[in-house]
Scaffold this motif. Structure first.
Motif, mmCIF file in Angstrom:
data_model
loop_
_atom_site.group_PDB
_atom_site.id
_atom_site.type_symbol
_atom_site.label_atom_id
_atom_site.label_comp_id
_atom_site.label_asym_id
_atom_site.label_seq_id
_atom_site.Cartn_x
_atom_site.Cartn_y
_atom_site.Cartn_z
ATOM 1 N N THR A 2 0.834 -1.201 0.000
ATOM 2 C CA THR A 2 0.000 0.000 0.000
ATOM 3 C C THR A 2 0.868 1.251 0.000
ATOM 4 O OG1 THR A 2 -1.713 -1.202 1.213
ATOM 5 C CG2 THR A 2 -1.865 1.181 1.194
ATOM 6 N N ARG A 3 1.938 1.221 0.782
ATOM 7 C CA ARG A 3 2.842 2.379 0.832
ATOM 8 C C ARG A 3 3.500 2.617 -0.522
ATOM 9 N NH1 ARG A 3 5.914 3.078 6.499
ATOM 10 N NH2 ARG A 3 4.048 3.041 7.773
ATOM 11 N N LEU A 4 3.864 1.569 -1.176
ATOM 12 C CA LEU A 4 4.490 1.682 -2.494
ATOM 13 C C LEU A 4 3.511 2.307 -3.487
ATOM 14 C CD1 LEU A 4 6.831 1.132 -4.431
ATOM 15 C CD2 LEU A 4 5.860 -1.144 -4.819
ATOM 16 N N GLY A 9 1.780 6.789 -6.639
ATOM 17 C CA GLY A 9 0.698 7.728 -6.947
ATOM 18 C C GLY A 9 1.116 9.167 -6.679
ATOM 19 N N GLY A 10 1.814 9.383 -5.560
ATOM 20 C CA GLY A 10 2.303 10.726 -5.231
ATOM 21 C C GLY A 10 3.290 11.241 -6.259
#
Length: 146
Positions: A2-4, A9-10
């Motif tokens: 999820t962090r990846l 996305g950022g």
């Protein structure tokens, strides 16, 4: 995982903003590009049409006249505020008249009449200054004014 996805996305979001900013910077490098972009983004707004027409007066006077006419048409549409109507119609009319005066073979008498009618109808102080300047210019060239 999820962090990846959030990081990717950022990064994509920031990259999109950077590309958008780079495109906008190109529009701001030139007055004509700036007002052409404003016309594309707000084709129903008289002010961008007037300002774009102003950038065309020396290089494409016939096209400038078309944009002034369209700005007047848009400014007179129902739903416009009094200020939008005044600014749109009066300024576009005066600018078109000034262009007519500067066009070889242009009808100076008609241009002066249009300027006087616009200033009488809309009573915008800045237009009175233009009217006085035009009158002095016409008189200096041996013409007469109403």
């Amino acid at each position: 995982m999820t962090r990846l996805l959030l990081r990717v996305g950022g990064v994509l979001l920031v990259a999109g903003w950077a590309i958008g900013s780079a495109t906008r910077v190109q529009e701001w490098t030139d007055e004509r590009r700036l007002w052409a972009a404003a016309v594309r983004e707000g084709p129903s707004k008289p002010r961008p049409l007037i300002n774009y027409a102003n950038t065309l007066t020396h290089t494409a006077p016939d096209l400038a006249k078309t944009y002034y006419a369209e700005a007047i048409r848009l400014a007179e549409q129902p739903g416009r505020t009094g200020a939008e109507r005044t600014v749109g119609v009066a300024i576009a009319t005066v600018n078109a008249a000034l262009l007519r005066m500067d066009t070889p073979g242009g009808d100076v008498t008609l241009a002066v009449r249009d300027i006087h009618q616009a200033t009488d109808r809309y009573r915008v102080a800045e237009l009175r200054q233009v009217e006085a300047w035009v009158d002095r210019r016409v008189i200096a060239l041996g013409g007469s004014v109403p």
